[in-house]
Design an enzyme around this catalytic site. Structure first.
Site, mmCIF file in Angstrom:
data_model
loop_
_atom_site.group_PDB
_atom_site.id
_atom_site.type_symbol
_atom_site.label_atom_id
_atom_site.label_comp_id
_atom_site.label_asym_id
_atom_site.label_seq_id
_atom_site.Cartn_x
_atom_site.Cartn_y
_atom_site.Cartn_z
ATOM 1 N N SER A 125 0.835 -1.198 0.000
ATOM 2 C CA SER A 125 0.000 0.000 0.000
ATOM 3 C C SER A 125 0.876 1.257 0.000
ATOM 4 C CB SER A 125 -0.952 -0.039 1.194
ATOM 5 O OG SER A 125 -1.971 0.910 1.059
ATOM 6 N N ASP A 150 -0.629 -4.693 -3.636
ATOM 7 C CA ASP A 150 -1.998 -4.182 -3.641
ATOM 8 C C ASP A 150 -2.113 -2.665 -3.628
ATOM 9 O OD1 ASP A 150 -4.532 -5.509 -3.952
ATOM 10 O OD2 ASP A 150 -5.171 -4.502 -2.120
ATOM 11 N N HIS A 275 -7.136 -6.328 1.459
ATOM 12 C CA HIS A 275 -6.119 -5.369 1.038
ATOM 13 C C HIS A 275 -4.720 -5.781 1.507
ATOM 14 C CE1 HIS A 275 -4.091 -1.701 0.062
ATOM 15 N NE2 HIS A 275 -4.024 -1.271 1.307
#
Length: 327
Positions: A125, A150, A275
């Site tokens: 992220s 991700d 996520h």
């Protein structure tokens, strides 16, 4: 007394030690495992901590031990996260984060410019965007591979308009770590319970007897767009082996889809993950990097053999030259 099922796990179960890195008045907490060999430098996402990588590292080292080979895992708590304490915990500008990573890496890795110590840089992220910027600016020497988990520029920017609402929907506090772990597991924030038991408590701190989030991410809102600006271009231009790991293909943008078809990077889809792909499906993410590590070993071994052959040839040539002079 909380439910034993949700009992927090200490960091010592997964890492061999932790170290404080002093940079001026700032103090960065870094979790470590291993002392030599290639460096796996791991950058967590916004709100997480270095302990987000525990299960991934455990899976990696279990396989590496069979090969009787060692590497070093370095997982820092970034500014404003975990146990790190800085003079400005909310300065999460990309320039500041890149500088922090460079300082931490140089302090932890002995002889960071040693060509024999290659770096595998992995980020999730916000940490993925940071990894791309670190590689793009060549803030870390001897980069072998960059993995982004991700996060994709286009979809990340589209999601920013909803991010504040998502953060406001989270519980503001918890009565105990057990309660926080239960919430994260049941809400599938962290689907793997064992990982949740070590990762979730590190995202909290106690104020007036109440557990609240270590960092109020809404206060970092002004930096969100900056994290992802130009990320796709920088990623594709990284002078290293590139891998993008996603929970699903919906998160791909046009440029990355085209580049993937052209074989410019390795794309891995890990379905049935949230996520935090590396937490929910750490076995798959570890398998990807074990394959990458084994390819590196083959390349390193081949290069060593070539160097040895060239050295022998040079020595033989010198020997013959010396014999000719003697005659």
């Amino acid at each position: 007394m909380g439910d034993p099922k949700y009992e927090p796990l200490p960091w010592e179960v997964f890492f061999t030690r932790k170290q404080e890195v002093a940079v001026g008045e700032d103090r960065f907490n870094v979790y470590l495992k291993g002392n030599s060999g290639p460096v796996f430098f791991l950058l967590h996402g916004a709100g997480y901590s270095g302990l987000t990588w525990c299960s991934f590292i455990e899976e990696m080292t279990a396989d590496m031990q069979k090969e009787k080979y060692e590497c070093q895992f370095v997982a820092p708590d970034l500014r404003g996260h975990g146990e790190s304490k800085t003079t400005d915990d909310y300065n999460l500008s990309m320039d500041q984060l890149v500088e922090d990573v460079e300082n931490i890496y140089n302090a932890i890795v002995e002889r960071p410019d040693d060509p024999g110590r290659k770096c595998f840089l992995i980020g999730h992220s916000m940490g993925g965007a940071l990894a791309v910027n670190v590689a793009s600016r060549k803030a870390i020497k001897n980069m072998f591979a960059v993995t982004v988990i991700d996060v994709v520029e286009e979809t990340a920017k589209e999601a920013l308009s909803h991010m504040e609402e998502v953060l406001r929907r989270r519980p503001k506090s918890f009565a105990s770590e057990h309660e926080a772990i239960r919430w994260a597991h049941e809400k599938r924030i962290c689907a793997d319970l064992r990982q949740a038991r070590v990762s979730v408590p590190s995202q909290l701190h106690k104020i007036d007897g109440v557990l609240t989030w270590r960092i109020d991410l809404i206060q970092t809102k002004k930096f969100w767009k900056e994290w992802f600006d130009g990320m796709t271009k920088k990623f594709l231009e990284c002078p290293a082996t590139k891998t993008l790991i996603l929970a699903n293909t919906d998160r791909l943008d046009t440029a990355l889809t085209r580049a993937s078809m052209e074989g410019k990077y390795q794309q891995v889809i890990v379905p049935n993950s949230g996520h935090a792909v590396h937490e929910d499906n750490f076995k798959k993410v570890a398998a990807v990097h074990l394959d990458m590590w084994k390819r590196y070993q083959m390349i390193a071994g081949k290069n060593s053999a070539i160097k040895a052959a060239l050295q022998r040839a040079a020595e033989e040539k010198a020997k013959k030259a010396a014999e000719g002079v003697a005659k």
